[in-house]
Structure formats: C-alpha cells, structure tokens
Write a protein that holds these residues in place. Structure first.
Motif, PDB file in Angstrom:
ATOM      1  N   THR A   1      -7.105   0.159   0.497  1.00 22.69           N
ATOM      2  CA  THR A   1      -7.067  -1.369   0.123  1.00 22.69           C
ATOM      3  C   THR A   1      -6.325  -1.981  -0.832  1.00 22.69           C
ATOM      4  O   THR A   1      -5.578  -2.785  -1.335  1.00 22.69           O
ATOM      5  CB  THR A   1      -8.391  -2.092  -0.043  1.00 22.69           C
ATOM      6  OG1 THR A   1      -8.993  -2.386   1.112  1.00 22.69           O
ATOM      7  CG2 THR A   1      -8.879  -3.743  -0.724  1.00 22.69           C
TER       8      THR A   1
ATOM      9  N   PHE B   1      -3.269 -13.881  -6.525  1.00 23.70           N
ATOM     10  CA  PHE B   1      -3.915 -12.462  -5.504  1.00 23.70           C
ATOM     11  C   PHE B   1      -4.534 -11.841  -5.873  1.00 23.70           C
ATOM     12  O   PHE B   1      -5.335 -10.097  -5.465  1.00 23.70           O
ATOM     13  CB  PHE B   1      -3.491 -12.911  -3.916  1.00 23.70           C
ATOM     14  CG  PHE B   1      -2.662 -14.239  -3.773  1.00 23.70           C
ATOM     15  CD1 PHE B   1      -4.322 -15.198  -3.927  1.00 23.70           C
ATOM     16  CD2 PHE B   1      -2.329 -14.551  -2.611  1.00 23.70           C
ATOM     17  CE1 PHE B   1      -3.788 -16.240  -3.602  1.00 23.70           C
ATOM     18  CE2 PHE B   1      -2.277 -15.688  -1.977  1.00 23.70           C
ATOM     19  CZ  PHE B   1      -2.993 -16.493  -2.466  1.00 23.70           C
TER      20      PHE B   1
ATOM     21  N   ARG C   1      -5.201  -9.824  -8.670  1.00 23.05           N
ATOM     22  CA  ARG C   1      -5.954 -10.482  -9.335  1.00 23.05           C
ATOM     23  C   ARG C   1      -6.953 -10.708  -8.857  1.00 23.05           C
ATOM     24  O   ARG C   1      -8.248 -10.130  -9.976  1.00 23.05           O
ATOM     25  CB  ARG C   1      -5.364 -11.808 -10.514  1.00 23.05           C
ATOM     26  CG  ARG C   1      -6.438 -12.152 -11.795  1.00 23.05           C
ATOM     27  CD  ARG C   1      -5.577 -13.152 -12.393  1.00 23.05           C
ATOM     28  NE  ARG C   1      -6.055 -14.791 -11.584  1.00 23.05           N
ATOM     29  CZ  ARG C   1      -6.007 -15.960 -11.886  1.00 23.05           C
ATOM     30  NH1 ARG C   1      -4.787 -15.767 -11.945  1.00 23.05           N
ATOM     31  NH2 ARG C   1      -6.337 -16.345 -10.841  1.00 23.05           N
ATOM     32  N   GLU C   2      -7.321 -11.337  -8.015  1.00 18.38           N
ATOM     33  CA  GLU C   2      -8.787 -11.705  -7.431  1.00 18.38           C
ATOM     34  C   GLU C   2      -9.408 -10.317  -6.642  1.00 18.38           C
ATOM     35  O   GLU C   2     -10.110 -10.144  -6.562  1.00 18.38           O
ATOM     36  CB  GLU C   2      -8.591 -12.927  -5.987  1.00 18.38           C
ATOM     37  CG  GLU C   2      -8.721 -13.688  -6.831  1.00 18.38           C
ATOM     38  CD  GLU C   2      -9.380 -14.200  -7.609  1.00 18.38           C
ATOM     39  OE1 GLU C   2     -10.502 -14.194  -7.674  1.00 18.38           O
ATOM     40  OE2 GLU C   2      -9.932 -14.489  -8.873  1.00 18.38           O
ATOM     41  N   VAL C   3      -7.868  -9.909  -6.323  1.00 23.19           N
ATOM     42  CA  VAL C   3      -9.356  -8.185  -5.093  1.00 23.19           C
ATOM     43  C   VAL C   3      -9.512  -7.043  -6.399  1.00 23.19           C
ATOM     44  O   VAL C   3     -10.240  -6.584  -6.057  1.00 23.19           O
ATOM     45  CB  VAL C   3      -7.479  -7.222  -4.710  1.00 23.19           C
ATOM     46  CG1 VAL C   3      -7.884  -5.967  -4.212  1.00 23.19           C
ATOM     47  CG2 VAL C   3      -7.069  -8.359  -3.491  1.00 23.19           C
TER      48      VAL C   3
ATOM     49  N   ARG D   1     -10.935  -8.314  -8.694  1.00 20.41           N
ATOM     50  CA  ARG D   1     -11.679  -8.994  -9.535  1.00 20.41           C
ATOM     51  C   ARG D   1     -12.876  -9.067  -8.638  1.00 20.41           C
ATOM     52  O   ARG D   1     -14.227  -8.802  -8.720  1.00 20.41           O
ATOM     53  CB  ARG D   1     -11.775 -10.811  -9.438  1.00 20.41           C
ATOM     54  CG  ARG D   1     -11.345 -11.382 -11.038  1.00 20.41           C
ATOM     55  CD  ARG D   1     -11.466 -13.081 -10.958  1.00 20.41           C
ATOM     56  NE  ARG D   1     -11.826 -13.424 -11.077  1.00 20.41           N
ATOM     57  CZ  ARG D   1     -12.481 -14.642 -11.043  1.00 20.41           C
ATOM     58  NH1 ARG D   1     -11.935 -15.343 -10.564  1.00 20.41           N
ATOM     59  NH2 ARG D   1     -13.705 -15.418 -11.667  1.00 20.41           N
ATOM     60  N   THR D   2     -12.601  -8.729  -7.263  1.00 22.06           N
ATOM     61  CA  THR D   2     -13.698  -8.623  -6.146  1.00 22.06           C
ATOM     62  C   THR D   2     -14.273  -7.191  -6.143  1.00 22.06           C
ATOM     63  O   THR D   2     -15.119  -7.263  -6.055  1.00 22.06           O
ATOM     64  CB  THR D   2     -12.838  -8.212  -4.885  1.00 22.06           C
ATOM     65  OG1 THR D   2     -12.281  -9.680  -4.365  1.00 22.06           O
ATOM     66  CG2 THR D   2     -13.519  -7.953  -3.637  1.00 22.06           C
ATOM     67  N   TYR D   3     -13.570  -5.698  -7.011  1.00 22.61           N
ATOM     68  CA  TYR D   3     -14.064  -4.782  -7.449  1.00 22.61           C
ATOM     69  C   TYR D   3     -15.000  -4.386  -8.197  1.00 22.61           C
ATOM     70  O   TYR D   3     -15.081  -3.599  -9.142  1.00 22.61           O
ATOM     71  CB  TYR D   3     -12.615  -3.904  -7.121  1.00 22.61           C
ATOM     72  CG  TYR D   3     -13.073  -3.731  -5.922  1.00 22.61           C
ATOM     73  CD1 TYR D   3     -13.264  -2.590  -5.109  1.00 22.61           C
ATOM     74  CD2 TYR D   3     -11.026  -4.005  -5.069  1.00 22.61           C
ATOM     75  CE1 TYR D   3     -13.888  -2.899  -3.718  1.00 22.61           C
ATOM     76  CE2 TYR D   3     -11.129  -4.200  -4.129  1.00 22.61           C
ATOM     77  CZ  TYR D   3     -12.333  -2.981  -2.748  1.00 22.61           C
ATOM     78  OH  TYR D   3     -12.263  -2.886  -1.603  1.00 22.61           O
ATOM     79  N   GLY D   4     -14.872  -6.278  -9.042  1.00 25.66           N
ATOM     80  CA  GLY D   4     -15.740  -5.975 -10.490  1.00 25.66           C
ATOM     81  C   GLY D   4     -15.144  -6.056 -11.500  1.00 25.66           C
ATOM     82  O   GLY D   4     -15.740  -5.886 -12.635  1.00 25.66           O
TER      83      GLY D   4
ATOM     84  N   TYR E   1       2.360  -6.598   0.819  1.00 24.70           N
ATOM     85  CA  TYR E   1       1.662  -7.454   1.486  1.00 24.70           C
ATOM     86  C   TYR E   1       1.320  -8.731   0.016  1.00 24.70           C
ATOM     87  O   TYR E   1       1.456  -9.883   0.433  1.00 24.70           O
ATOM     88  CB  TYR E   1       0.258  -7.310   1.848  1.00 24.70           C
ATOM     89  CG  TYR E   1       0.498  -6.241   2.946  1.00 24.70           C
ATOM     90  CD1 TYR E   1       1.372  -6.258   4.045  1.00 24.70           C
ATOM     91  CD2 TYR E   1      -0.861  -5.447   3.022  1.00 24.70           C
ATOM     92  CE1 TYR E   1       0.995  -5.582   5.343  1.00 24.70           C
ATOM     93  CE2 TYR E   1      -0.948  -4.304   4.245  1.00 24.70           C
ATOM     94  CZ  TYR E   1      -0.347  -4.904   5.054  1.00 24.70           C
ATOM     95  OH  TYR E   1      -0.110  -3.885   6.557  1.00 24.70           O
ATOM     96  N   PHE E   2       1.592  -8.239  -1.349  1.00 22.57           N
ATOM     97  CA  PHE E   2       1.905  -8.637  -2.857  1.00 22.57           C
ATOM     98  C   PHE E   2       2.759  -9.207  -3.228  1.00 22.57           C
ATOM     99  O   PHE E   2       3.068  -9.357  -4.072  1.00 22.57           O
ATOM    100  CB  PHE E   2       0.505  -7.973  -3.672  1.00 22.57           C
ATOM    101  CG  PHE E   2      -0.913  -8.208  -2.710  1.00 22.57           C
ATOM    102  CD1 PHE E   2      -1.526  -8.995  -2.563  1.00 22.57           C
ATOM    103  CD2 PHE E   2      -1.572  -6.790  -2.432  1.00 22.57           C
ATOM    104  CE1 PHE E   2      -2.839  -9.570  -2.701  1.00 22.57           C
ATOM    105  CE2 PHE E   2      -2.835  -6.757  -1.780  1.00 22.57           C
ATOM    106  CZ  PHE E   2      -3.738  -8.338  -1.661  1.00 22.57           C
TER     107      PHE E   2
ATOM    108  N   MET F   1       5.588 -10.407  -1.389  1.00 21.65           N
ATOM    109  CA  MET F   1       6.145 -11.688  -0.500  1.00 21.65           C
ATOM    110  C   MET F   1       7.497 -12.396  -0.742  1.00 21.65           C
ATOM    111  O   MET F   1       7.855 -12.943  -0.608  1.00 21.65           O
ATOM    112  CB  MET F   1       5.306 -12.253   0.433  1.00 21.65           C
ATOM    113  CG  MET F   1       4.223 -11.246   1.520  1.00 21.65           C
ATOM    114  SD  MET F   1       5.025  -9.556   2.411  1.00 21.65           S
ATOM    115  CE  MET F   1       6.604 -11.055   3.203  1.00 21.65           C
ATOM    116  N   TYR F   2       6.915 -13.156  -1.997  1.00 19.09           N
ATOM    117  CA  TYR F   2       7.697 -13.673  -2.969  1.00 19.09           C
ATOM    118  C   TYR F   2       9.107 -12.824  -3.260  1.00 19.09           C
ATOM    119  O   TYR F   2       9.985 -13.671  -3.069  1.00 19.09           O
ATOM    120  CB  TYR F   2       7.234 -13.754  -4.215  1.00 19.09           C
ATOM    121  CG  TYR F   2       7.604 -14.342  -5.210  1.00 19.09           C
ATOM    122  CD1 TYR F   2       8.000 -15.441  -4.607  1.00 19.09           C
ATOM    123  CD2 TYR F   2       7.911 -14.001  -6.486  1.00 19.09           C
ATOM    124  CE1 TYR F   2       8.924 -16.908  -6.022  1.00 19.09           C
ATOM    125  CE2 TYR F   2       9.247 -14.814  -7.569  1.00 19.09           C
ATOM    126  CZ  TYR F   2       9.631 -15.998  -7.318  1.00 19.09           C
ATOM    127  OH  TYR F   2      10.319 -16.589  -8.075  1.00 19.09           O
TER     128      TYR F   2
END
Lengths: 457, 457
Positions: free
Chosen positions: B111, B173, B175-177, B179-182, B421-422, B424-425
């Motif tokens: 991941t 995004f 950043r959100e990954v 955050r998903t891991y705390g 995947y991150f 793509m810009y």
C-alpha cells in the motif's frame, strides 16, 4: 500460528486454470434466458452478436458446457498478474482474537486495481480474434474502464470509454490511467451520440448517469464500423471469465488441506462473487460439500435483500435485453455512495437464480460500518481496500467475531476485489466524519418496482 | 520463450532473508564517517542517538559487521508483502525485439507503493523496542510518509509527518492514505515549530521545501518527549534495511541459474539502488564476479554525474551531521520535477565512495524521455510505474536496445521501486504535451558548489 500455511499462498504458473468454469452448466434449474426487448423472446447468440463479439455472444447463451478453454493468449496475459495470492489473514485473526481462520483472495495486485481485468482481457481477445478495430464501453467508478484500456492496449485495439461526467470530473487520475493505456475517454452525456445530444438538450448541465453512459456506448458501437460493445459485470460471460478467481482459491485451499465454511463477496452486478463461489457452488450443487455463501450489498442499493425476482431492463434507456433477476427496477437511482461499483439496480441472473433457490444468503451493510472495517483492515493487514471490497471485509469480520463468541473455528474466505488508491476522497469524507448512511424506505423502493415490466413466462 | 523461467519468480517465505547485508563491511576503503556539524569530528552512536533510536544509531556507524539479523517481528511484517516478485519482462523483450534478458524486481505491491516500507518497518520496530511513544519525519512526494505511517500503525506508535506544503495541497490523496494509518500530517512550514514560525515570518505564503520540513521534523522530535526522528533514505541504516531487495533478487536469479550482467536503479538519496546492488557489489569487491552497475539520476539533479565529492550538509538548515558525498551543495534547489523522490542534492556516502572508486557508473536522463519509457512500459508490462522508478526503466530499455544492435544476449536487472498511482498529475502533463525538461547550466551548479564547506580530513 499454523506454520505450515504461509501468509500468502502463491500458486505456480502451472497451476493457473486452463479452463473457465461455467457454473450454469451445473445448475438443474438454469438462470432464465435474456429476452429480446422487442419480441420478448429469448435472445439467440446471433441476435446478441449485433452488439457483442460473436464468441462472447455464444458464451452468453451457453448454459450446458461445464468448462471452456482459456485461450493461450489470455493465459499469457494472466501470467503477468496471476495466479493472484490467497492470503491468510493471520494479523487480522490475532487482532480480532478469533478462533476463526480467515483467508482472502486478493485481486488488487494489478494496475487496473481490481478483478475486472480477468474479463477485460478475455473480451478484448475475442474482439481481436474477430478482426474488430475496437470496442466501446461505459465506466462509472473507473475500474472497469481502466481494466479494459489495459486489455485493449495489449492487443492493439482501440478503446472508447464513456465515463459518467461527474466521475470524469471528480476522478481525473482514473481518467489519466486510461489515457496512459491509449484509451479515448468521453465524458457522458456527450455531443458525440444521438442519445447524448438528446439528454443534454433535455437536461442541460446534467452530470450524467451509468444508464446514459451505457446507451451512448452501445450507440457508439453500432455507428463505428468494426466496433462492438463490452460490459464488465452482470453478464454470464463475465461470470465465466471471473471463475478464475474461485478456481485459484479452491486449488490453493485444497493444496493446504483447508476447507472453507463460509465464502463471502461483495455484490454489485455479481461478477466477482459469481466468479469466487463458482467451484464451491458446484460442489454444493453436487452434494459433495456444504458451504455458506454470503453476498454483501450496500444498504443503499439492496437488490437481493429487498428487490423483486422478475424480468427487468438491464439499462435505464431500455435498449438492452431484459434479464430475469433480483431488481429494484431499472428506474431506481441509488443514492450516491462511495461504492460506485455496487450501485446497480439488478443482479446477474445466475446469482439471482441461486439466491432464489436458497443456495446463497445475502446481507446489507451500511457505508460507515464498511469504512470502519476498511480502515481497520488497512491498519492490520496493510492493504488499503476499495470501498466495494470493504463490504466483504465488514461481513468477514462480523462472522469472525461470531466465532469468537461461539468458540467455533470456522474457515472464512472472502474476496478482496481491489485497492482503494483512487477512492481516497471517500476515505477523506470518512476521516472528517462527513460520511452518511442511507437506506431507502419501502415507499421509495415501490417507485422503482412500479417500473418493472409485467412479464410472466 | 525460456519455459523454465516463469513470468514472476516468487520466493517462498522460507527464502526471505534472515539477515540484512551491510555492504560497507565488505569495502576496503570505507565510506567517510558522518561529522558533527559543531565539532567536525566523526559522530559516535551516542551522539547520533539524541536524534535517532539507539539501535539505528549503532547501525549507522557500524561498517564492520557484514550481516545483521532481521528481528523476527520485522520478518513477520515483511511476510505480509515480501518476498517481492522478480519479474521476467518477456513482453518487453518481445516488444523491443532484443536478445537481452530483462528482469525487474518489483517493490510496488504494497500500500505504501514503494520499497520505502522495507526500512520504515525496521525503524518503527527499533523505536518501539526503545519504548518510544512515536517518531517524526518529513515527506515530499509522500511515499516515505505513507510507508512510515503503515509501519507505526502496525507497532502502535504515534507518527508525526511534516509534509512539504505544496505536496500537502497538491496530493490530498497521499495525505488521506497516511491519515488512514493514523498519522498526523502537518503542512510545512507550520506554526507548530520554532523553525517553521521563523520561516513563515521571513517568507509569508511560502509553499515549503524538503529542507524546511526536515528541520521541523528534527525540532519536533526533540521537543516531544519520547520521540525520535527517522529518515527514509541517504543514511547507511536505510541502505542496510534495503539490502533485502538485492538479497531476494540474487536468490531468485541463482535459483534459475541466471547471472546478471547489468544492474540498474534510479538514484535520489540512494536507498533503493544501494539495497539492490548490495550482494552483487560484494561479489564484485571480492573478485568473484563482475557486474556493471548503473545509477540513473534526473538531468535536473545530477549529483553523481556533475556533483563534487566533498563533505557537505545533508539538510538546508545545516543542523544535521555532515556527510562526505557527491553533492550539488545543500543550497542547490533542484528545478521542480515530477520525480520528487530524486530531488536530493547529495547521495548516500556508501554509493558515493563506490562511485568514486570506479565500481559503479552513473547516467542522467531527461524527464520527457523517462515518461516515454514509463508509458511504453505500462502498456507492455501492465504495471504503471512511479516517475522515480521510470528512470531505471529508461536506461534498461536503452541497454536492451544496444544489445539488439550488437546481438549480445546480456542479462539486465533493474529495480522497479514503485507504482505511479499518486503521480497521475505528472502523467497528465505528459499526455497533454506540457512536460518540459531541465538541465542546470554549469553556472547554476557553481552557485550550489559555492555553498559547500571547505573541509579536508
């Protein structure tokens, strides 16, 4: 920890299935045939081949051949990302303190990010064999469009994707992945088709819908010479190709002497679940073994749990064949949710019939519960799951916790269909506490049911 | 096609290395030690342990122990995503019509999306062992921050990430990954540190830099009790942990009787390349076998190919120890590029010394050439590569095409460090024809060189 079973069971290339399994061939009462929307008579392969590639049309109507050879060219492509690992969730078991054994079949280790590639490559292959120039399709969440773009790139086919406009704008990175594979992406509704222009005139500024994108893709396949339309779920041919998931899963379990008690999968159109359960269901149908199968659907789109079993239109535009299935009505527009892949009003006819016969269970889960499970899983097992896949995770965890209460050491197998790298907007909503749940009222469902045609055969 | 060698070589869990390889221990002339920026004397493990965990500080200065045990807890985590596959690029070979055999070690199947996790989990483990509450770090492109978040989540450690503000805003995004891991993510420069406040006062509205984020992370580790600072590249300890890449690669090749001729990796701070070449370089140092090693760097940040070999500061803020390395000067700000992971002004001391001794080659490539290779690779091999990794792809393809001209059947091995995947810009810029190349002039480089301190030991 059982030392004999590794974290990840990787089959060798020699163990990659050589044939797909055609589940319908093993069913005594077959799924009902597709009907021609004009004549209401069963569609023949010939009729279907106006829209689909001929070999795929043949597969679509074939409910007697038990196994169908996987072409060598497709197997060669499979070898680039398959066999997919069957993973023993040791860490999750430990975290849940459950006596249950948990396995998941992980289909996310490829650039399309999901199981969709299994059927995309098969469909592209048959299109190439037929000498076509290209294919058309629609995509919502984007996983299917990405998979098809990869498959078409591999075989040198043109790929025209109609992407629901709001997704096109909200998911620019999905779009760029498809462009990387050479596909042309058109936001739908568009000015490039009659149906698109009509809808734009009627609803200026609309952000589109899957139903509209399907209609545009079907029209584009008929107006561009050398093109056919392809679809990523719902159809029998797709379930056939996806049987590779279940076949590998069963081979891996057998290899280690493991027997599944419960098999769980998320269910939108049914492609992943139908593929996962195929070889297990065959054993159940033959009375060789018993399994509990659980289809998991979002509470916002409960086709199996609250739908009607009836012939219905597969698309909003009512141009596609009718299918007998559990349906909420082709006019039912599910509330926007973050599991775009599960927002389909119906369910593939094969799973509908199996469910109708009581051979399968179904359960609904709420979006926020799903994301709780998704985050828990990501932290414990390391893999960041797609929202769709996380529906199966939710129920797998629930079942494992039941085992903890009862002390039973059941073996739970679920399908982890894909990764959530392009769904971080949904995770953001969840982290910010802005995610809501939705369950349609009976009255709301009734409106959808009212649109189901009255066909009794 | 050689039927004996599969597309993907997956080692079994038993073949996962039990020890890391400490390349420095095999070098006759060792890499120069880190210097204390105040005293200009070699840093001891004790001094380093003010900033780093003690075990990691010990590893940092250890240039004599050839192999260091991988703790069981770290190996257990490795088992969730390792051994990573060594892939035979049959499709690429065919497409290039080259007689060369091409292999790539794929580190993107987790991941975090890259090899960074190999060191993150080790560093988190030692922090946990030391009884720390958490760690601080900086992240630019975001791969390191993601990897560290996952590792900290696994061991129940707090993780404070300072993310360069422009990345924080452009890559929500990523950043959100995290955050998903705390993890807690702070855009840098921030109001939470002295150095951040100072910079914000001096340069209001600045979008930050890696140098500033490092300074904030180091400060935060010292002001929060029970915290240490961790880093994802450049350091010897990181190269040590990343040796797992090379060890697996060599085991897989040996298993099939294959001998690499050329080993290629992208080089930013050097963590991936140092890990990949480690066991091969040992054989070269011992005269047992010869290999051609190629470090690939972006033309915009050519530390090996155009830098000076000298003691220099590792960070812009000049608070970290000095390292002897090929450097463009700590004041050199590389042009913005889409390979954020390769925008470091220096190179890890071990690779610098090996390069200085003529044991390794280096090559620069231009951004647009890199993305051409990336897209070609994605279409042919199915995997969408990170911009950083694509530098290695570019040179691997170039070398394979040379073999086509000469008719030599060389065996080329390269490191595919991660997925895009991150990013793509960046791909979008490329697709839209808006990507440009940049090569600094000698005069521009001179400005950076002017800032290198004059230290002769």
């Amino acid at each position: 920890m059982d030392n004999k079973i590794p974290y990840k069971i990787y089959l060798s290339e020699n163990e990659l299935p050589k044939q797909w399994l055609n589940l319908r061939a093993f069913m005594e009462t077959k799924p009902a045939p597709l009907l021609n929307p004009k004549t209401l008579k069963p569609m023949t392969a010939e009729e279907l081949s106006d829209v689909f590639c001929y070999e795929l049309a043949k597969q679509e109507v074939d409910d007697t051949t038990p196994y169908i050879d996987i072409p060598d060219e497709v197997r060669d492509f499979y070898k680039m990302y398959r066999p997919a690992p069957l993973i023993r969730a040791y860490c999750l078991e430990k975290a849940l303190k459950t006596p249950a054994k948990i396995y998941y079949k992980f289909e996310g280790n490829n650039t399309s990010g999901s199981h969709k590639l299994n059927s995309a490559i098969a469909q592209a292959y048959y299109a190439k064999q037929q000498g076509l120039r290209g294919v058309t399709t629609e995509t919502g969440a984007g996983q299917w469009g990405t998979a098809l773009s990869m498959a078409c790139s591999y075989f040198g086919l043109d790929c025209k994707v109609f992407m629901v406009k709001c997704s096109y704008e909200q998911k620019p990175f999905r779009r760029e992945v498809m462009r990387t594979y050479g596909a042309s992406i058109t936001p739908s509704p568009s000015e490039t088709t009659n149906v698109g222009r009509k809808i734009l005139k009627e609803f200026p500024g609309t952000s589109g819908s899957l139903g509209c994108a399907i209609s545009e893709a079907v029209e584009a396949s008929s107006t561009n010479e050398g093109y056919r339309y392809v679809l990523g779920s719902v159809l029998n041919q797709v379930l056939l190709h996806q049987s590779v998931i279940g076949l590998e899963t069963k081979t891996a379990l057998d290899k280690y002497g493991e027997k599944a008690d419960i098999v769980i999968g998320c269910a939108g159109g049914g492609s992943n679940l139908g593929g996962l359960i195929a070889p297990f269901m065959v054993e159940k149908l033959q009375g060789k073994a018993d399994y509990k199968f659980i289809a998991v659907e979002p509470s916002s789109c409960p086709s199996l749990t609250r739908g009607k079993y009836a012939y219905d239109y597969c698309d909003t535009g009512k141009v596609c064949p009718l299918s007998k299935m559990y349906t909420l009505g082709s006019g039912f527009i599910p509330e926007a949710s973050h599991a775009g892949g599960l927002r389909y009003h119906g369910m593939t006819s094969t799973l509908s019939e199996l469910y109708h016969q009581g051979l399968m269970e179904a359960r609904t889960v709420k979006q926020t519960e799903v994301f709780e499970a998704a985050e828990q899983f990501a932290r414990i097992e390391g893999i960041l799951p797609a929202p769709e896949s996380s529906h199966a995770i939710r129920v797998a965890i629930d079942e494992a916790l039941k085992c903890k209460q009862t002390g039973e050491q059941k073996t739970i197998v679920f399908g982890l269909t894909g990764t959530g790298y392009f769904d971080m907007y949904a995770y953001e909503k969840f982290h910010d506490g802005k995610m809501t749940d939705y369950t349609p009222t009976d009255a709301e469902l009734q409106k959808g049911f009212d649109g189901i045609p009255n066909i009794n055969l």
